[in-house]
Design a protein around this motif. Structure first.
Motif, PDB file in Angstrom:
ATOM      1  N   LEU B  22      47.342  45.070  40.946  1.00 39.89           N
ATOM      2  CA  LEU B  22      46.216  44.135  41.016  1.00 39.89           C
ATOM      3  C   LEU B  22      45.743  43.981  42.449  1.00 39.89           C
ATOM      4  O   LEU B  22      44.550  44.022  42.747  1.00 39.89           O
ATOM      5  N   CYS B  26      42.148  44.802  43.987  1.00 40.18           N
ATOM      6  CA  CYS B  26      41.333  43.810  44.680  1.00 40.18           C
ATOM      7  C   CYS B  26      40.883  44.340  46.036  1.00 40.18           C
ATOM      8  O   CYS B  26      39.716  44.222  46.417  1.00 40.18           O
TER       9      CYS B  26
ATOM     10  N   VAL D  86      42.598  31.254  29.109  1.00 38.24           N
ATOM     11  CA  VAL D  86      43.409  32.040  30.031  1.00 38.24           C
ATOM     12  C   VAL D  86      44.895  31.807  29.767  1.00 38.24           C
ATOM     13  O   VAL D  86      45.698  32.746  29.743  1.00 38.24           O
ATOM     14  N   MET D  90      47.659  34.489  28.782  1.00 38.23           N
ATOM     15  CA  MET D  90      48.843  34.678  29.604  1.00 38.23           C
ATOM     16  C   MET D  90      50.124  34.568  28.792  1.00 38.23           C
ATOM     17  O   MET D  90      51.099  35.276  29.039  1.00 38.23           O
ATOM     18  N   VAL D  96      48.645  40.298  31.225  1.00 39.40           N
ATOM     19  CA  VAL D  96      47.695  39.278  31.676  1.00 39.40           C
ATOM     20  C   VAL D  96      48.417  38.259  32.547  1.00 39.40           C
ATOM     21  O   VAL D  96      47.938  37.886  33.614  1.00 39.40           O
ATOM     22  N   GLU D  97      49.596  37.841  32.087  1.00 38.26           N
ATOM     23  CA  GLU D  97      50.308  36.822  32.851  1.00 38.26           C
ATOM     24  C   GLU D  97      50.553  37.276  34.284  1.00 38.26           C
ATOM     25  O   GLU D  97      50.233  36.570  35.230  1.00 38.26           O
ATOM     26  N   THR D  99      49.179  39.611  36.009  1.00 38.48           N
ATOM     27  CA  THR D  99      48.014  39.910  36.847  1.00 38.48           C
ATOM     28  C   THR D  99      47.173  38.663  37.091  1.00 38.48           C
ATOM     29  O   THR D  99      46.631  38.477  38.173  1.00 38.48           O
ATOM     30  N   ALA D 100      47.089  37.800  36.090  1.00 41.15           N
ATOM     31  CA  ALA D 100      46.211  36.634  36.252  1.00 41.15           C
ATOM     32  C   ALA D 100      46.817  35.575  37.157  1.00 41.15           C
ATOM     33  O   ALA D 100      46.102  34.916  37.907  1.00 41.15           O
ATOM     34  N   TYR D 101      48.125  35.440  37.100  1.00 36.73           N
ATOM     35  CA  TYR D 101      48.772  34.378  37.875  1.00 36.73           C
ATOM     36  C   TYR D 101      48.411  34.425  39.355  1.00 36.73           C
ATOM     37  O   TYR D 101      47.961  33.429  39.928  1.00 36.73           O
ATOM     38  N   ILE D 103      45.918  35.786  40.874  1.00 32.14           N
ATOM     39  CA  ILE D 103      44.495  35.495  41.094  1.00 32.14           C
ATOM     40  C   ILE D 103      44.240  33.994  40.997  1.00 32.14           C
ATOM     41  O   ILE D 103      43.566  33.385  41.836  1.00 32.14           O
ATOM     42  N   LEU D 104      44.803  33.399  39.958  1.00 30.09           N
ATOM     43  CA  LEU D 104      44.625  31.968  39.747  1.00 30.09           C
ATOM     44  C   LEU D 104      45.150  31.176  40.930  1.00 30.09           C
ATOM     45  O   LEU D 104      44.493  30.265  41.441  1.00 30.09           O
TER      46      LEU D 104
END
Ligand SMILES: Nc1ncnc2c1ncn2[C@@H]1O[C@H](COP(=O)(O)OP(=O)(O)OP(=O)(O)O)[C@@H](O)[C@H]1O
Ligand SMILES: Nc1ncnc2c1ncn2[C@@H]1O[C@H](COP(=O)(O)OP(=O)(O)OP(=O)(O)O)[C@@H](O)[C@H]1O
Ligand SMILES: [Mg+2]
Ligand SMILES: [Mg+2]
Lengths: 263, 271, 317, 271, 263
Positions: B22, B26, D86, D90, D96-97, D99-101, D103-104
């Protein structure tokens, strides 16, 4: 506590009723029940499912307040939760983050008991209930019956003067249950604890108790009190074979049959 | 059952490759949008420039990073301790609950940046006003989640505790508080990120050091590489503190269903 | 801060004194750094510590509350604060011509105020420029409704102009102009308020009333040193700008700093104070400034200059 | 058991007297510290002046209040919906978890006011950037608490669901989501207060209306009564929105232990 | 599904072992167990507490994967959770925010059953299990036995072809339990469902089943399989009196005694 009080009833339930109210309905669980339990007596309580047995034990422990009537425990009126008891709930109610052994020792920690002594006793009880090898297992790693045995050990740890048990053996297989019955009876004889046992097994209720209280369908009133006329020291198989045992169980079965509307 | 994992390296690689991928993605996107001129340099600098600056000014940024981290950690710890204490008081006393709630809410809702000048006047330009702002920002989520956690505890367990007669303190220490820990950690995780923001906002209002000082100044000079370098460092601080909490949670609550959950989910997902 | 004010008199140890600027260091502040570097302040027994500020308003309040010994802030902010009861006073305005100006890229073809008709203007809510701008428009035969005002965060103003979100911005000629010129690589034009019929005092030195009362000697030393520093810096702008290097890490580029400072030097005097040392003010100028502030609503009621300005310690030379 | 309460007025009085008393006490303290000159008027105005101004300028403030409330509510709703979505993604996907964590976290930690120029340039001066800032501020607590809630659900209930074969959607709708609601509400409560702050900060960045604008202007004028009036109105908006959520929680989750808890506590407290 | 498969075993457990590993210890719950259950057959499983009975049912339902061996259900190998079954867990596992009736109807909602039909059937089951009057009560307002009956109704609602029951009557009093036994036996006879019942009551295991599987102490292996030679339609009291019944229960009791280490 004075000697006079000692001699008085250990548990005295006097004309007690309990009504539950919710938005939807009002349920009268217990209606004008009176019951005295002598010090050192072993009383079994049987009755149809949902009649109010658990409610009765909660009343005695002070976890529930009666809508009317009074409950007296060890000489003083019950006005709030009492801790001069041992209580086995119908559900095991274990702390999921504590191992079996540490769940048992919770009792000691809460009471500030001597920890070496408590640990020794916990190990004894673990041995007695056949949990050896699972001392360090977390509740979710135990089978249903094992969880129940942990809860039992916890209630026995501090050798309470009054023991309230709500179907403590419900999740045990027949044979383990018999073993536990025998152990409990021995413990009771040796310590002189007053016991109130809610059970669904008629045989168990008779084998263990001095008296069996049969409750009716909800609202529970005392249907009949059966005096169990058996010797103090009871061998399991021999007791089962006795005619007094057979007649007592038959009588209870009849009463329950009437209570549950069967027959 | 599932195989027990024996190779720790494999575990690490498995856990990190996705965030790493990721990050790479980015950076690639960032490079592209700046290289193609899609976004102008006065708004977003190129990664090369930003990291070059980061390397060049490392010792300068490092000093400011320490200041902000110190304020953040201090603010977070105070907010955590105070938050739990207030939550406990609120759960055990109706009076405290109904009086403290409005005050807390009030303190939470007021934009800190609007009242920060008051702190400067009262507390000066030192680290104190920044810590106060960090505490004010981080406090509320801790209270809310601890209250929810303490109230969510199984009533039967409380009844059990009552029959053991340990009194409210022991019941709290041995039953209520451990049971509330999963909730508490959710609150702490939000709190730690807010504590970072709080410290930085405090620095915006009046200070001569800290990453907030660096950023605001960079903004004033339109020094976007410095601005982004500062933002990156702040994020790294925030993410590291968050991960520390996550680690603490894993160590303290191995029993919690939210951790056990994963295994079951995997199992069920295969069905 | 807050170190000063206990020992008075000259000689002995240099006294630690804090000066809080109106904003982060930029070219305008070069004389202070030059003064420190040249040892001017220490010769006056002052060990000067320069702090960044976050807006004139906050600097005035912090000075009044004693959180800093001296402040460097806009006179309009001082006037507003004094009216609200902040116990702060000017001890000499240095930027006697306002750097307030409308700034834009020259390709917008704006040369006169009337060219602003129909243009969008980026400004920051609540600052002095925003309040004097209507007076500037009126002075030049325009109305507020002739332009569209857009309130933006200070940093956002520059981005808005570069990105064409707005046509012009309101700012100090000594501040944003050189920066956006450098960033966008385009020439920047200015409509200075002072060149179009509206002048008033801008930045100057200030201190709290309690400092004036308890330690007038220190104030005098500070004033003298600052005056000297500015005079020296005026003589050697390149060296002054150079002196900021290293004193503050995050400066605009050296060219921007120099341009900012050179622009600042054009603002030091009014007709009345021409030839006098920097920071020497005339009562008449103060009166004119106060009148302007009152007319533009920066203050509700005009007081005598002495309410804002402590003449006794101010340089007279 | 306890008596069922029949008199609704008594209930209201019982619930409100403490906050009311608190409010009165706060006003009294406020009055005293300003009347005695303990805190100067240029820092804190007297309550009389503040409320006088509130009354005088009511229609002016009212308009701005609406703007801010609109932005807040919109931002909160978007953050709530997005946050839950979201969180769900996740919980259901490791990819998703992980990669999203990051970013969040990154989005959460960055001080929004530091990237104000980006908002101005990309989103202009309308209500959009304010809503974006509100969303960015309110988003994170919703995600964190929903994730915790969704993972806390009893594994046995999930097993049960699997034997019923409703598939992930029904399992989610009928079991996981309702079970996570108490956690979710804790997150929403934090989120709504942050959405208010977000809207105001967004207005600080650039706007011609809204309470943030009012406050910024008051700050510039050192008009402390107006500043405090603005802060009071903001707080009232925040508190009202919070109370609305609290009400919604009470209506939606009458079953939750944190609501039932009170009765038991009272009972046990008497022991 | 083809007719051939229909005729094959409904449940086939083939050489299955289950090992649980945790940080502390490794427990082998089930060791090389094989077992075939014919379509429409009623099989009871008894064994000491903690031997692996619940684990076995979870294997069949696909909620747990065997460490080795395979399980086949209704002709296809079990590789993940299966929903062509009805499952009564050892704990009631009710949703605390749903009333008794809505907990039962959860089954219908999850399966997308016709809702009118499901509602009718739910009411029938509520009636049958004696829960009438408590349809709208929330789980915490129900007694332990009532909660268990709700879970039972839920598992029966969709008339599953295979029914897995883990001590479904453990919290019921003796008489209610008998009634439930009778009802379950009737339902089984009428629908031809395949049933795997874990129980602690030896009498119950014999009364209801075609075969009783007796498991040993952990790690569970099949100790013995008792074929129950009783008529299809079984009157409760009459059945109890039969010599085949007595011999079967005695045999199981002996086996369990050996298994639990008693005797
Ligand atoms: N908190 C409550 N609110 C409302 N009703 C309740 C509550 N607790 C119990 N009841 C009702 O009171 C009655 C008696 O419940 P209780 O748990 O005492 O039964 P029981 O005899 O223990 O039954 P079982 O053998 O099934 O455990 C039941 O009808 C139950 O629905
Ligand atoms: N998740 C788990 N992790 C580790 N060990 C487990 C787990 N689940 C069950 N066990 C162990 O497996 C064994 C069998 O458990 P199981 O629940 O199948 O017993 P059971 O026969 O159902 O007992 P009971 O009659 O008491 O319910 C037990 O020793 C238990 O400790
Ligand atoms: Mg019960
Ligand atoms: Mg089991």
């Amino acid at each position: 506590m004075s000697a006079t009080l000692e001699m008085a009833a250990s548990v005295a339930i006097d004309d007690v009723s309990v009504r539950f109210r919710s938005k939807r309905a009002e349920v009268t669980a217990i209606q004008q029940v009176s019951l005295d339990v002598a010090p050192g007596e072993f009383v079994s309580i049987v009755g149809p499912s949902g009649c109010g047995k658990s409610t009765l034990l909660k009343l005695v422990s002070g976890l529930l307040k009666p809508s009317s009537g009074t409950v007296t425990l060890l000489g003083s009126e019950v006005r709030g939760p009492r801790h001069d008891i041992g209580f086995v709930f119908q559900r095991a109610a274990l702390l999921e983050w504590r191992s079996a052994r540490r769940n048992i020792l919770l009792q000691a920690e809460m009471r500030g008991m001597n920890s070496a002594e408590a640990a020794r006793r916990a190990d004894e009880l673990i041995e007695m209930t056949g949990l050896s090898g699972f001392e360090n297992a977390l509740p979710h790693e135990l089978s249903g019956g094992m969880q129940q045995r942990v809860a039992l050990c916890r209630a026995l740890l501090h050798q309470p003067r009054v023991l309230l048990m709500d179907e403590p053996f419900g999740a045990l297989d027949a044979l383990t249950r018999e073993q536990m019955n025998v152990e409990l009876h021995r413990v009771w004889r040796e310590t002189g604890t007053t016991v109130l046992l809610v059970t669904h097994s008629i045989a168990e209720s008779v084998y263990l108790a001095n008296r069996v209280i049969v409750l009716t369908q909800r609202p529970a009133v005392v249907h009949e009190v059966i005096e169990v006329d058996l010797p103090g020291v009871r061998d399991y198989t021999a007791t089962m074979a006795r005619p007094e045992f057979a007649s007592a169980t038959a009588r209870i079965r009849d009463l329950l049959g009437a209570a549950t509307g069967q027959e | 059952m599932d195989k027990v994992r024996t190779d720790p390296w494999r575990g690490l690689v498995e856990r990190s490759w996705r965030p790493a991928a990721l990050l790479a993605a980015c950076l690639a996107v960032w490079h592209l949008i700046t290289a193609t001129g899609l976004v102008e340099a006065y708004l977003v600098p190129s990664p090369a420039k930003t990291f070059g600056l980061l390397a060049d000014k490392w010792s300068y940024l490092w000093g400011h990073t320490w200041v902000t981290t110190y304020e953040t950690v201090l603010g977070f710890v105070i907010a955590g301790v105070l938050g739990v204490l207030v939550a406990v008081a609120m759960v055990y006393s109706r009076t405290v609950e109904s009086t403290a709630y409005p005050i807390l809410l009030f303190a939470q809702v007021i934009p800190k940046i609007a009242i920060a000048p008051l702190f400067v006047v009262w507390l000066g330009f030192g680290f104190e006003p920044k810590v106060v702002v960090a505490v004010l920002m981080a406090f509320f989520p801790v209270v809310i989640s601890t209250v929810t956690g303490l109230k969510s505890v199984d009533t039967e367990m409380l009844e059990l505790a009552a029959t053991m007669g340990g009194g409210p303190v022991k019941t709290f220490v041995k039953i209520r508080f451990p049971a509330a820990l999963p909730h508490l950690f959710a609150g702490l995780k939000v709190a730690v990120t807010l504590a970072v923001t709080g410290a930085v906002v405090g620095e915006f209002v009046g200070s001569n050091e800290g990453l907030g000082y660096v950023i605001l100044q960079a903004n004033g000079n339109m020094d976007t590489p410095m601005l982004f370098a500062g933002l990156i460092v702040i994020s790294v601080v925030g993410v590291l503190l968050f991960l520390l909490l996550d680690l603490a949670e894993k160590l303290l609550l191995p029993w919690h269903a939210s951790r056990r959950g994963a295994a079951v989910t995997t199992l069920l997902a295969k069905g | 801060g807050g170190g000063g004010g206990t020992t008075s008199g000259s000689g002995g140890e240099a006294q630690e004194v804090t000066l809080t600027l109106n904003w982060y260091p930029y070219g305008e502040h070069a004389p202070f750094y030059y003064g420190v570097k040249q040892g001017i302040y220490s010769r006056h027994g002052i060990n000067l510590k320069i702090q960044a500020g976050q807006g004139s308003g906050k600097t005035v309040t912090a000075t009044g509350a004693g959180q800093t010994d001296f402040g460097w802030a806009d006179t309009s902010a001082l006037a507003t604060a004094v009216e609200q009861g902040v116990p702060a006073k000017s001890i000499g305005v240095y930027l006697q011509t306002t750097p307030a100006s409308v700034q834009f890229f020259t390709d917008k073809n704006i040369t006169r105020p009337s060219d602003l008709k129909g243009k969008s203007v980026a400004t920051t809510a609540g600052d002095a420029l925003t309040k004097t701008f209507p007076a500037f428009l009126k002075q030049n035969g325009l109305q507020e409704s002739d332009v569209s005002i857009q309130n933006i965060d200070p940093a956002g103003k520059m981005a808005a102009v570069i990105s064409n979100r707005t046509d012009v911005l309101l700012g100090f000629a000594s501040d944003q102009g050189p920066t956006i010129k450098e960033k966008a690589g385009k020439d920047v034009g200015y409509l200075r308020f002072s060149e179009f019929g509206l002048n008033y005092f801008s930045n100057g030195l200030l201190t709290s009333k309690s400092m004036l009362q308890k330690n007038p000697e220190l104030v005098k030393k500070m004033v003298a040193a600052t005056q000297e520093a500015w005079a020296e810096a005026e003589k050697a702008p390149e060296a002054a700008a150079e002196s900021m290097k290293g004193a503050a890490e995050q400066l605009p580029s050296p060219t921007v700093v120099l341009e900012q400072f050179k622009t600042t030097l054009t603002l030091l005097h009014t007709e009345a104070t021409k030839g006098k040392a920097p920071g020497v003010n005339s009562v008449e100028d103060w009166k004119k400034t106060i009148e302007t502030f009152q007319q533009t609503g920066i203050i509700k009621e005009a007081s005598e200059p002495s309410a804002y300005w402590e003449e006794s310690v101010a340089p007279q030379g």
